[in-house]
Design a protein around this motif. Structure first.
Motif, PDB file in Angstrom:
ATOM      1  N   LYS A  32      74.184   4.664  58.888  1.00 25.81           N
ATOM      2  CA  LYS A  32      72.985   4.668  59.723  1.00 25.81           C
ATOM      3  C   LYS A  32      73.122   5.779  60.747  1.00 25.81           C
ATOM      4  O   LYS A  32      73.955   5.696  61.647  1.00 25.81           O
ATOM      5  N   TRP A  33      72.312   6.823  60.602  1.00 25.84           N
ATOM      6  CA  TRP A  33      72.375   7.946  61.535  1.00 25.84           C
ATOM      7  C   TRP A  33      70.988   8.553  61.708  1.00 25.84           C
ATOM      8  O   TRP A  33      70.110   8.357  60.872  1.00 25.84           O
ATOM      9  N   ALA A  34      70.802   9.257  62.805  1.00 29.17           N
ATOM     10  CA  ALA A  34      69.563   9.983  63.071  1.00 29.17           C
ATOM     11  C   ALA A  34      69.921  11.252  63.828  1.00 29.17           C
ATOM     12  O   ALA A  34      70.824  11.248  64.672  1.00 29.17           O
ATOM     13  N   ARG A  35      69.207  12.322  63.520  1.00 29.36           N
ATOM     14  CA  ARG A  35      69.443  13.586  64.235  1.00 29.36           C
ATOM     15  C   ARG A  35      68.467  13.675  65.397  1.00 29.36           C
ATOM     16  O   ARG A  35      67.253  13.613  65.209  1.00 29.36           O
ATOM     17  N   LEU A  36      69.019  13.804  66.605  1.00 33.81           N
ATOM     18  CA  LEU A  36      68.179  13.949  67.789  1.00 33.81           C
ATOM     19  C   LEU A  36      67.629  15.361  67.886  1.00 33.81           C
ATOM     20  O   LEU A  36      66.597  15.600  68.479  1.00 33.81           O
ATOM     21  N   GLY A  37      68.362  16.303  67.332  1.00 32.55           N
ATOM     22  CA  GLY A  37      67.977  17.713  67.413  1.00 32.55           C
ATOM     23  C   GLY A  37      69.183  18.526  67.811  1.00 32.55           C
ATOM     24  O   GLY A  37      70.134  18.007  68.398  1.00 32.55           O
ATOM     25  N   GLY A  38      69.154  19.798  67.466  1.00 32.11           N
ATOM     26  CA  GLY A  38      70.277  20.656  67.798  1.00 32.11           C
ATOM     27  C   GLY A  38      71.567  20.087  67.251  1.00 32.11           C
ATOM     28  O   GLY A  38      71.666  19.782  66.065  1.00 32.11           O
ATOM     29  N   SER A  39      72.530  19.905  68.098  1.00 32.19           N
ATOM     30  CA  SER A  39      73.842  19.397  67.693  1.00 32.19           C
ATOM     31  C   SER A  39      74.070  17.985  68.213  1.00 32.19           C
ATOM     32  O   SER A  39      75.172  17.646  68.652  1.00 32.19           O
ATOM     33  N   SER A  40      73.026  17.165  68.179  1.00 29.30           N
ATOM     34  CA  SER A  40      73.128  15.792  68.676  1.00 29.30           C
ATOM     35  C   SER A  40      72.657  14.805  67.621  1.00 29.30           C
ATOM     36  O   SER A  40      71.578  14.968  67.046  1.00 29.30           O
ATOM     37  N   TYR A  41      73.478  13.790  67.398  1.00 26.59           N
ATOM     38  CA  TYR A  41      73.171  12.748  66.423  1.00 26.59           C
ATOM     39  C   TYR A  41      73.403  11.383  67.030  1.00 26.59           C
ATOM     40  O   TYR A  41      74.179  11.233  67.977  1.00 26.59           O
ATOM     41  N   LEU A  42      72.747  10.378  66.451  1.00 30.28           N
ATOM     42  CA  LEU A  42      73.015   8.981  66.763  1.00 30.28           C
ATOM     43  C   LEU A  42      73.587   8.344  65.510  1.00 30.28           C
ATOM     44  O   LEU A  42      73.137   8.647  64.397  1.00 30.28           O
ATOM     45  N   VAL A  43      74.578   7.477  65.679  1.00 28.97           N
ATOM     46  CA  VAL A  43      75.132   6.727  64.556  1.00 28.97           C
ATOM     47  C   VAL A  43      75.326   5.280  64.983  1.00 28.97           C
ATOM     48  O   VAL A  43      75.474   4.985  66.162  1.00 28.97           O
ATOM     49  N   VAL A  44      75.321   4.389  64.009  1.00 30.77           N
ATOM     50  CA  VAL A  44      75.613   2.971  64.244  1.00 30.77           C
ATOM     51  C   VAL A  44      76.986   2.704  63.652  1.00 30.77           C
ATOM     52  O   VAL A  44      77.272   3.094  62.514  1.00 30.77           O
ATOM     53  N   SER A  45      77.855   2.050  64.431  1.00 31.00           N
ATOM     54  CA  SER A  45      79.208   1.792  63.950  1.00 31.00           C
ATOM     55  C   SER A  45      79.830   0.612  64.682  1.00 31.00           C
ATOM     56  O   SER A  45      79.435   0.285  65.802  1.00 31.00           O
ATOM     57  N   THR A  46      80.818  -0.005  64.035  1.00 35.32           N
ATOM     58  CA  THR A  46      81.639  -1.017  64.704  1.00 35.32           C
ATOM     59  C   THR A  46      82.899  -0.369  65.277  1.00 35.32           C
ATOM     60  O   THR A  46      83.679  -1.028  65.944  1.00 35.32           O
ATOM     61  N   GLN A  47      83.102   0.912  64.997  1.00 35.17           N
ATOM     62  CA  GLN A  47      84.267   1.605  65.549  1.00 35.17           C
ATOM     63  C   GLN A  47      84.074   1.848  67.040  1.00 35.17           C
ATOM     64  O   GLN A  47      82.955   1.773  67.563  1.00 35.17           O
ATOM     65  N   THR A  48      85.157   2.187  67.720  1.00 37.97           N
ATOM     66  CA  THR A  48      85.083   2.563  69.129  1.00 37.97           C
ATOM     67  C   THR A  48      84.744   4.051  69.224  1.00 37.97           C
ATOM     68  O   THR A  48      84.844   4.794  68.243  1.00 37.97           O
ATOM     69  N   ALA A  49      84.359   4.480  70.414  1.00 38.16           N
ATOM     70  CA  ALA A  49      84.078   5.896  70.643  1.00 38.16           C
ATOM     71  C   ALA A  49      85.318   6.739  70.337  1.00 38.16           C
ATOM     72  O   ALA A  49      85.220   7.826  69.757  1.00 38.16           O
ATOM     73  N   VAL A  50      86.487   6.234  70.700  1.00 42.49           N
ATOM     74  CA  VAL A  50      87.740   6.961  70.450  1.00 42.49           C
ATOM     75  C   VAL A  50      87.978   7.103  68.946  1.00 42.49           C
ATOM     76  O   VAL A  50      88.364   8.172  68.461  1.00 42.49           O
ATOM     77  N   GLN A  51      87.730   6.036  68.194  1.00 39.73           N
ATOM     78  CA  GLN A  51      87.927   6.099  66.741  1.00 39.73           C
ATOM     79  C   GLN A  51      86.963   7.100  66.097  1.00 39.73           C
ATOM     80  O   GLN A  51      87.348   7.872  65.219  1.00 39.73           O
ATOM     81  N   ILE A  52      85.716   7.089  66.544  1.00 39.72           N
ATOM     82  CA  ILE A  52      84.733   8.035  66.008  1.00 39.72           C
ATOM     83  C   ILE A  52      85.135   9.463  66.377  1.00 39.72           C
ATOM     84  O   ILE A  52      85.115  10.356  65.532  1.00 39.72           O
ATOM     85  N   ARG A  53      85.514   9.658  67.639  1.00 41.88           N
ATOM     86  CA  ARG A  53      85.958  10.988  68.067  1.00 41.88           C
ATOM     87  C   ARG A  53      87.119  11.476  67.218  1.00 41.88           C
ATOM     88  O   ARG A  53      87.115  12.608  66.730  1.00 41.88           O
ATOM     89  N   ASP A  54      88.113  10.620  67.032  1.00 47.74           N
ATOM     90  CA  ASP A  54      89.295  11.028  66.272  1.00 47.74           C
ATOM     91  C   ASP A  54      88.943  11.342  64.824  1.00 47.74           C
ATOM     92  O   ASP A  54      89.499  12.274  64.232  1.00 47.74           O
ATOM     93  N   ASN A  55      88.008  10.590  64.250  1.00 47.58           N
ATOM     94  CA  ASN A  55      87.556  10.848  62.889  1.00 47.58           C
ATOM     95  C   ASN A  55      86.860  12.211  62.811  1.00 47.58           C
ATOM     96  O   ASN A  55      87.166  13.027  61.933  1.00 47.58           O
ATOM     97  N   LEU A  56      85.942  12.469  63.743  1.00 46.61           N
ATOM     98  CA  LEU A  56      85.189  13.723  63.711  1.00 46.61           C
ATOM     99  C   LEU A  56      86.056  14.931  64.067  1.00 46.61           C
ATOM    100  O   LEU A  56      85.809  16.039  63.586  1.00 46.61           O
ATOM    101  N   LYS A  57      87.069  14.710  64.895  1.00 54.74           N
ATOM    102  CA  LYS A  57      87.961  15.814  65.285  1.00 54.74           C
ATOM    103  C   LYS A  57      88.657  16.453  64.096  1.00 54.74           C
ATOM    104  O   LYS A  57      89.062  17.607  64.168  1.00 54.74           O
ATOM    105  N   THR A  58      88.771  15.723  62.992  1.00 50.27           N
ATOM    106  CA  THR A  58      89.433  16.281  61.815  1.00 50.27           C
ATOM    107  C   THR A  58      88.652  17.464  61.245  1.00 50.27           C
ATOM    108  O   THR A  58      89.193  18.248  60.478  1.00 50.27           O
ATOM    109  N   ALA A  59      87.365  17.597  61.631  1.00 49.15           N
ATOM    110  CA  ALA A  59      86.535  18.709  61.161  1.00 49.15           C
ATOM    111  C   ALA A  59      86.379  19.801  62.208  1.00 49.15           C
ATOM    112  O   ALA A  59      85.642  20.752  62.001  1.00 49.15           O
TER     113      ALA A  59
END
Length: 94
Positions: A32-59
């Motif tokens: 579940k995600w939506a693009r707000l525009g530019g480089s901003s997105y919304l996602v729905v998750s049960t993960q924490t912000a830290v877990q999401i950050r660490d996942n995305l940092k791999t890219a």
């Protein structure tokens, strides 16, 4: 119990072509995600912000910027396409 939350993701890539597709694939992997525009997105998750950050940092490269934070009501926006506005209304909670 894990809480389902809406997160806002904002990023700034120094070399956008390099990791853009991998980062986008990771963001969209949340289902579940939506693009707000530019480089901003919304996602729905049960993960924490830290877990999401660490996942995305791999890219990301070491000089890229990334922000992940929770988004709750109240919220206000303007100029979003109906599809995004409806997504926000349907997914945001207090």
């Amino acid at each position: 119990k894990q809480m389902i939350k809406v997160y806002i993701i904002s990023y700034d890539l120094k070399n956008p072509g390099q990791n853009y597709e991998k980062l986008l694939a990771l963001i969209k992997s949340y289902g579940k995600w939506a693009r707000l525009g530019g480089s901003s997105y919304l996602v729905v998750s049960t993960q924490t912000a830290v877990q999401i950050r660490d996942n995305l940092k791999t890219a990301l490269d070491s000089n890229d910027k990334l922000f992940v934070g929770t988004l709750t009501l109240p919220a206000a926006w303007a100029g979003m396409p109906d599809e995004v506005s409806n997504w926000i209304r349907n997914n945001l909670t207090e």
